[in-house]
Design a protein around this motif. Structure first.
Motif, mmCIF file in Angstrom:
data_model
loop_
_atom_site.group_PDB
_atom_site.id
_atom_site.type_symbol
_atom_site.label_atom_id
_atom_site.label_comp_id
_atom_site.label_asym_id
_atom_site.label_seq_id
_atom_site.Cartn_x
_atom_site.Cartn_y
_atom_site.Cartn_z
ATOM 1 N N SER A 1 11.136 62.829 6.053
ATOM 2 C CA SER A 1 11.436 63.391 4.780
ATOM 3 C C SER A 1 9.628 62.868 4.127
ATOM 4 N N LEU A 2 9.287 61.696 3.615
ATOM 5 C CA LEU A 2 8.341 61.363 3.055
ATOM 6 C C LEU A 2 6.473 62.432 3.104
ATOM 7 N N ASN A 3 6.010 62.412 2.441
ATOM 8 C CA ASN A 3 4.783 62.387 2.592
ATOM 9 C C ASN A 3 3.863 61.007 3.315
ATOM 10 N N ARG A 4 2.611 61.115 3.392
ATOM 11 C CA ARG A 4 2.184 59.636 3.993
ATOM 12 C C ARG A 4 1.405 59.640 2.453
ATOM 13 N N GLY A 5 1.882 57.660 2.898
ATOM 14 C CA GLY A 5 1.622 57.715 1.085
ATOM 15 C C GLY A 5 2.822 57.656 0.369
ATOM 16 N N GLY A 6 3.884 57.786 0.719
ATOM 17 C CA GLY A 6 4.712 57.494 -0.074
ATOM 18 C C GLY A 6 5.895 57.080 0.231
ATOM 19 N N ILE A 7 6.598 56.708 -1.474
ATOM 20 C CA ILE A 7 7.749 55.910 -1.152
ATOM 21 C C ILE A 7 8.702 55.335 -1.662
ATOM 22 N N PHE A 8 9.652 54.763 -0.276
ATOM 23 C CA PHE A 8 11.117 55.123 -0.292
ATOM 24 C C PHE A 8 11.583 53.102 -0.961
ATOM 25 N N PHE A 9 12.220 53.604 -2.044
ATOM 26 C CA PHE A 9 13.206 53.041 -2.880
ATOM 27 C C PHE A 9 14.467 52.476 -3.016
ATOM 28 N N VAL A 10 15.299 50.995 -2.155
ATOM 29 C CA VAL A 10 16.769 50.302 -1.423
ATOM 30 C C VAL A 10 17.391 50.108 -2.710
ATOM 31 N N GLY A 11 18.254 49.326 -2.036
ATOM 32 C CA GLY A 11 19.067 48.658 -3.089
ATOM 33 C C GLY A 11 18.594 47.127 -2.943
ATOM 34 N N SER A 12 19.213 46.215 -3.767
ATOM 35 C CA SER A 12 18.193 44.885 -3.589
ATOM 36 C C SER A 12 19.803 44.233 -3.018
ATOM 37 N N THR A 13 20.350 44.782 -2.163
ATOM 38 C CA THR A 13 21.579 44.263 -1.019
ATOM 39 C C THR A 13 20.156 44.961 0.765
ATOM 40 N N GLU A 14 19.504 45.623 0.844
ATOM 41 C CA GLU A 14 18.955 46.471 1.177
ATOM 42 C C GLU A 14 17.749 46.471 1.579
ATOM 43 N N GLN A 15 17.385 45.659 2.170
ATOM 44 C CA GLN A 15 16.265 45.047 2.981
ATOM 45 C C GLN A 15 16.034 45.477 4.357
ATOM 46 N N ILE A 16 15.322 46.190 4.457
ATOM 47 C CA ILE A 16 15.006 46.384 5.961
ATOM 48 C C ILE A 16 14.341 45.895 6.274
ATOM 49 N N PHE A 17 14.441 45.006 7.344
ATOM 50 C CA PHE A 17 13.603 43.735 7.998
ATOM 51 C C PHE A 17 12.719 44.113 9.732
ATOM 52 N N SER A 18 13.062 45.913 10.383
ATOM 53 C CA SER A 18 12.012 46.425 11.065
ATOM 54 C C SER A 18 11.101 47.744 9.893
ATOM 55 N N PRO A 19 10.891 47.501 9.136
ATOM 56 C CA PRO A 19 9.979 48.197 8.539
ATOM 57 C C PRO A 19 9.260 49.881 9.489
ATOM 58 N N ASN A 20 8.662 48.693 10.411
ATOM 59 C CA ASN A 20 7.323 49.619 11.094
ATOM 60 C C ASN A 20 7.922 50.561 12.090
ATOM 61 N N LYS A 21 9.589 49.844 12.546
ATOM 62 C CA LYS A 21 9.816 51.112 13.030
ATOM 63 C C LYS A 21 10.307 52.222 12.603
ATOM 64 N N PHE A 22 10.251 52.532 11.257
ATOM 65 C CA PHE A 22 10.370 54.317 10.639
ATOM 66 C C PHE A 22 8.958 54.416 9.883
ATOM 67 N N GLN A 23 7.481 53.281 9.869
ATOM 68 C CA GLN A 23 7.176 53.984 10.022
ATOM 69 C C GLN A 23 6.594 53.600 8.441
ATOM 70 N N PHE A 24 7.356 52.219 8.184
ATOM 71 C CA PHE A 24 7.667 51.932 7.408
ATOM 72 C C PHE A 24 6.507 50.285 7.407
ATOM 73 N N GLU A 25 5.448 50.017 5.299
ATOM 74 C CA GLU A 25 5.230 48.398 5.339
ATOM 75 C C GLU A 25 5.690 48.279 3.880
ATOM 76 N N VAL A 26 5.587 47.103 3.777
ATOM 77 C CA VAL A 26 6.345 46.869 2.863
ATOM 78 C C VAL A 26 4.988 47.478 1.603
ATOM 79 N N PHE A 27 5.719 47.679 0.456
ATOM 80 C CA PHE A 27 4.777 47.596 -0.402
ATOM 81 C C PHE A 27 5.409 46.769 -1.981
ATOM 82 N N ASP A 28 6.123 46.667 -1.895
ATOM 83 C CA ASP A 28 6.781 45.504 -2.934
ATOM 84 C C ASP A 28 8.211 45.299 -2.794
ATOM 85 N N THR A 29 8.882 44.241 -3.419
ATOM 86 C CA THR A 29 10.230 44.518 -2.584
ATOM 87 C C THR A 29 11.035 45.443 -2.870
#
Length: 256
Positions: A222-250
């Motif tokens: 759904s996201l454009n390249r460089g777009g941000i995905f914001f999740v809940g405070s108990t929902e940390q993604i442990f292998s973000p690279n599997k989904f083409q994500f990298e950590v931007f902030d907590t």
């Protein structure tokens, strides 16, 4: 056990909600409690009842789709959104496409609109908000909330965008115009495309690992390249690279 499995199948056929993709023990406990409270001994008799009684059916939907929300929920995360994420996303842009998924009764998308108003004219703010529960979205469209929902709202925002009437606060029509609500099933429907910010908080904890992986893949697309995905405070993604994500902030992930 077989009876609950049959109930899950019948609910799926009637509503399009696949309860088998939710954590079973948690969901079964919640629905058994509701069934017993309404005086039904079996899931079979309970299903017959909800099929002919719309108030029972609506109550079941509410219970399945856990509507708990408030403005600026987990305020520190929204401070990061305002001070770091939004300025980053607006670099070289006059508007951004925002999707508030599983928005419940509307506090989250209205919060996003209020934050964006610090950066953009209200006429340039468009937020798509979605949820599976029509009753929750009907409440969201009305934009009327009890005081407890506003406990994290900054004083200047409360003064600017809310009108108090008795024990309730009404969201201003200017903010309401920034948000479009539509019904959406995260497990079955097509996803928005070309988003710069997707917010989906405090709902993934109810899904199985398999369902989570599918949903994360779809949000990533759904996201454009460089777009941000914001999740809940108990929902940390442990292998973000599997989904083409990298950590931007907590609890914020950037699409690579």
């Amino acid at each position: 056990m077989q009876e609950y499995a049959e109930f899950v199948k019948r609910v799926h056929k009637k509503t399009g909600i696949d309860l088998s993709l939710y954590k079973e023990a948690q969901m079964k406990r919640r629905l058994t409690s509701l069934r017993d409270r309404r005086g039904y001994q079996t899931f079979s008799s309970y299903f017959e009842a909800i099929s002919s009684d719309t108030s029972l059916f609506d109550e079941l939907l509410d219970r399945m789709t856990i509507n708990v929300s408030e403005f600026y929920r987990n305020r520190q995360r929204f401070d990061v959104l305002e001070n770091k994420v939004i300025p980053h996303l607006l670099q070289g842009k006059k508007r951004i496409k925002v999707w508030s998924a599983a928005c419940s009764t509307g506090e989250e998308p209205y919060t996003l609109a209020m934050i964006l108003s610090q950066f953009l004219p209200l006429s340039q703010i468009e937020i798509m908000a979605s949820d599976i529960d029509e009753n929750a979205m009907e409440r969201a469209r009305k934009g009327i909330y009890p005081e407890r929902s506003l406990k994290e709202v900054p004083a200047h925002i409360k003064q600017k965008f809310f009108r108090r009437e008795g024990a309730f606060y009404h969201v201003s029509s200017e903010i309401k115009r920034c948000v479009t609500f539509k019904k959406h099933n995260l497990l079955a429907d097509e996803y928005e495309q070309g988003c710069d910010l997707v917010v989906c908080r405090n709902v993934m904890i109810y899904f199985t690992e398999e369902a989570k992986n599918t949903i994360y893949q779809k949000f990533s697309r759904s996201l454009n390249r460089g777009g941000i995905f914001f999740v809940g405070s108990t929902e940390q993604i442990f292998s973000p690279n599997k989904f083409q994500f990298e950590v931007f902030d907590t609890f914020f992930y950037q699409k690579g």
